[in-house]
Design a protein around this motif. Structure first.
Motif, PDB file in Angstrom:
ATOM      1  N   ASP A  25       0.853  -1.190   0.000  1.00 12.94           N
ATOM      2  CA  ASP A  25       0.000   0.000   0.000  1.00 12.94           C
ATOM      3  C   ASP A  25       0.884   1.233   0.000  1.00 12.94           C
ATOM      4  OD1 ASP A  25      -2.791  -0.847   0.101  1.00 12.94           O
ATOM      5  OD2 ASP A  25      -2.283  -1.728   2.033  1.00 12.94           O
ATOM      6  N   LEU A  26       0.378   2.293  -0.618  1.00 12.76           N
ATOM      7  CA  LEU A  26       1.041   3.590  -0.600  1.00 12.76           C
ATOM      8  C   LEU A  26       0.025   4.634  -0.156  1.00 12.76           C
ATOM      9  CD1 LEU A  26       3.000   3.407  -3.992  1.00 12.76           C
ATOM     10  CD2 LEU A  26       4.005   3.327  -1.702  1.00 12.76           C
ATOM     11  N   TYR A  27       0.459   5.543   0.720  1.00 16.80           N
ATOM     12  CA  TYR A  27      -0.418   6.598   1.207  1.00 16.80           C
ATOM     13  C   TYR A  27       0.277   7.941   1.019  1.00 16.80           C
ATOM     14  CZ  TYR A  27      -1.992   2.496   3.877  1.00 16.80           C
ATOM     15  OH  TYR A  27      -2.392   1.240   4.257  1.00 16.80           O
ATOM     16  N   LEU A  28      -0.516   8.975   0.766  1.00 17.97           N
ATOM     17  CA  LEU A  28      -0.013  10.341   0.716  1.00 17.97           C
ATOM     18  C   LEU A  28      -0.539  11.095   1.926  1.00 17.97           C
ATOM     19  CD1 LEU A  28      -0.483  11.197  -3.072  1.00 17.97           C
ATOM     20  CD2 LEU A  28       1.682  10.789  -1.879  1.00 17.97           C
ATOM     21  N   VAL A  29       0.344  11.843   2.589  1.00 22.45           N
ATOM     22  CA  VAL A  29      -0.022  12.586   3.788  1.00 22.45           C
ATOM     23  C   VAL A  29       0.637  13.959   3.734  1.00 22.45           C
ATOM     24  CG1 VAL A  29      -0.178  12.525   6.306  1.00 22.45           C
ATOM     25  CG2 VAL A  29       0.124  10.389   5.042  1.00 22.45           C
ATOM     26  N   GLU A  30      -0.107  14.994   4.111  1.00 21.21           N
ATOM     27  CA  GLU A  30       0.492  16.312   4.310  1.00 21.21           C
ATOM     28  C   GLU A  30       0.863  16.452   5.775  1.00 21.21           C
ATOM     29  OE1 GLU A  30      -0.316  21.106   3.713  1.00 21.21           O
ATOM     30  OE2 GLU A  30      -1.888  19.653   3.197  1.00 21.21           O
ATOM     31  N   SER A  31       2.103  16.826   6.046  1.00 16.15           N
ATOM     32  CA  SER A  31       2.558  16.994   7.419  1.00 16.15           C
ATOM     33  C   SER A  31       3.450  18.225   7.497  1.00 16.15           C
ATOM     34  CB  SER A  31       3.329  15.759   7.900  1.00 16.15           C
ATOM     35  OG  SER A  31       3.753  15.912   9.241  1.00 16.15           O
ATOM     36  N   LEU A  83       5.119  10.511   1.329  1.00 16.70           N
ATOM     37  CA  LEU A  83       4.677   9.252   0.756  1.00 16.70           C
ATOM     38  C   LEU A  83       5.021   8.144   1.749  1.00 16.70           C
ATOM     39  CD1 LEU A  83       3.599   7.561  -1.680  1.00 16.70           C
ATOM     40  CD2 LEU A  83       5.973   7.406  -2.446  1.00 16.70           C
ATOM     41  N   VAL A  84       4.024   7.387   2.166  1.00 16.26           N
ATOM     42  CA  VAL A  84       4.203   6.335   3.154  1.00 16.26           C
ATOM     43  C   VAL A  84       3.994   4.985   2.470  1.00 16.26           C
ATOM     44  CG1 VAL A  84       3.414   5.387   5.351  1.00 16.26           C
ATOM     45  CG2 VAL A  84       3.349   7.865   4.961  1.00 16.26           C
ATOM     46  N   SER A  85       4.992   4.121   2.537  1.00 13.38           N
ATOM     47  CA  SER A  85       4.883   2.778   1.969  1.00 13.38           C
ATOM     48  C   SER A  85       4.646   1.776   3.094  1.00 13.38           C
ATOM     49  CB  SER A  85       6.136   2.410   1.164  1.00 13.38           C
ATOM     50  OG  SER A  85       7.296   2.529   1.960  1.00 13.38           O
ATOM     51  N   HIS A  86       3.702   0.886   2.890  1.00 13.84           N
ATOM     52  CA  HIS A  86       3.237  -0.069   3.903  1.00 13.84           C
ATOM     53  C   HIS A  86       3.617  -1.471   3.445  1.00 13.84           C
ATOM     54  CE1 HIS A  86      -0.529  -1.554   6.385  1.00 13.84           C
ATOM     55  NE2 HIS A  86       0.604  -2.131   6.751  1.00 13.84           N
ATOM     56  N   PHE A  87       4.392  -2.173   4.261  1.00 12.61           N
ATOM     57  CA  PHE A  87       4.858  -3.518   3.917  1.00 12.61           C
ATOM     58  C   PHE A  87       4.126  -4.559   4.757  1.00 12.61           C
ATOM     59  CE2 PHE A  87       8.212  -0.570   2.944  1.00 12.61           C
ATOM     60  CZ  PHE A  87       8.686  -0.998   1.717  1.00 12.61           C
TER      61      PHE A  87
END
Length: 364
Positions: A243-249, A255-259
């Motif tokens: 999974d890949l997520y985009l987040v504003e911080s 870009l957050v990659s989920h393994f």
């Protein structure tokens, strides 16, 4: 014996307030200053978790929400829905009749359900779509993204992501149907498996399964544009994530990659990687720390929260995640994962797959 209701002992009033539904708790606090002071303290500037729904038989829907500050669970009445998604504190509900509604569950409880529910076009009313009329559209909608909260701006756009091919549809107030974002070349694979979209710096930014960063402009001459391909040095990291997520911080695009790993017929999270993506310099930077921020990713529209010294119930430099088979907290400092032991880990599939647990962004 108390001379009036206002003279009841504070400890008794506090105990009574803990037995109330959320809407009654708001009413309790409005009785007088004594009752307001005595009521147990709840926080709405914290993220909440909408718990997974396993009851498919109820015609009216009482959803359960857990505040991450007090860890108390509250029941809130929602319209009957087969599935739900969240963005900017709002819930998108999709009914068994494919009708769609949008509402803010916590503000509705505060007004004792007098807030209007926003009615959206049916999920199968898609302009320019060649979907089969008999398709289960509600089972295809996997993400819901708001450009702004309807409570703060009347000029908002709703975007949804369909699975598995990843087409995007959008709706604006006043439209009678959803509109499909299309490419000039229908064979271009850029829209295949769009995994996440956020509204960042006034525009919709997305990421697909190739790790390409995309821009979506429903009103522009070029509705879809590839802004940035994944760098060669990060290709292996992106290739093996699920999974890949985009987040504003803090103004940055992350870009957050989920393994995850499938082992002994069980699918579970093994780790995360976080990258800062600079659209101006076209640079990706892998981050070892996100400082005092924590990220909330999963079936919701992803968001971040700054953690100060008074927020002991949520931790900085962490990723709070929900997934198909697990949920928990990932610690960036040492890679440790703290799984939520109360979550349903049944992978065949989970009972709540139609209405999974959702992070609710603070919004009122």
């Amino acid at each position: 014996m108390a001379a009036s209701w206002a003279d009841l002992p504070p400890e008794l009033l506090e105990l009574c307030s803990r037995q109330l539904l959320l809407e009654d708790w708001f009413a309790f606090r409005s009785v007088c200053s004594t009752w307001r002071a005595a009521a147990f303290k709840e926080r709405f500037d914290f993220p909440w978790l909408m718990l997974a729904d396993e009851d498919k038989s109820a015609e009216s829907r009482w959803a359960e929400f857990r505040c991450l500050f007090t860890l108390r669970i509250h029941r809130v009445l929602l319209p009957e829905a087969k599935s739900c998604l969240s963005s900017r504190g709002w819930i998108l509900t999709i009914g068994k009749d494919s009708e769609m509604h949008m509402l803010n569950p916590l503000s509705r409880a505060a007004t004792r359900y007098r807030d209007d529910i926003i009615v959206l076009p049916s999920v199968n009313k898609i302009s320019g779509s060649d979907y089969d009329e008999g398709s289960d559209y509600d089972e295809l909608v996997v993400k819901f993204i708001l450009s702004a909260s309807p409570a703060s701006s009347p000029n908002y756009t709703v975007m949804v992501i369909y699975w598995p091919s990843g087409p995007l549809c959008y709706w604006k107030p006043g439209n009678e149907e959803w509109k499909l974002l299309t490419l000039p070349d229908p064979l271009d694979p850029v829209l295949e498996n769009v995994l996440d979209v956020i509204h960042y710096q006034g525009q919709f930014i997305g990421v697909n399964s190739f790790g390409s960063i995309l821009r979506f402009d429903p009103d522009g001459p070029d509705p879809i544009e590839v802004l940035l391909e994944r760098p060669q040095e990060f290709r292996d990291l992106i290739k093996f994530c699920v999974d890949l997520y985009l987040v504003e911080s803090a103004g940055r695009l992350l870009l957050v990659s989920h393994f995850r790993l499938l082992e002994d017929s069980k699918d579970y999270t093994t780790g995360f990687k976080v990258f800062a993506v600079d659209l101006d310099t076209r640079q990706w930077t892998e981050l070892e720390s996100i400082g005092n921020a924590c990220l909330f990713v999963g079936f919701n529209s992803s968001f971040s929260v700054h953690v100060d010294e008074n927020q002991h119930s949520i931790k900085p430099n962490c990723i709070y995640f929900t997934g198909c088979c697990d949920m928990g907290t990932y610690y960036m400092e040492d890679g440790r994962i703290e799984f939520d032991k109360k979550a349903d880990y049944n992978p065949h599939p989970p009972l709540w797959i139609d209405s999974p647990p959702l992070w609710i962004e603070p919004s009122f």
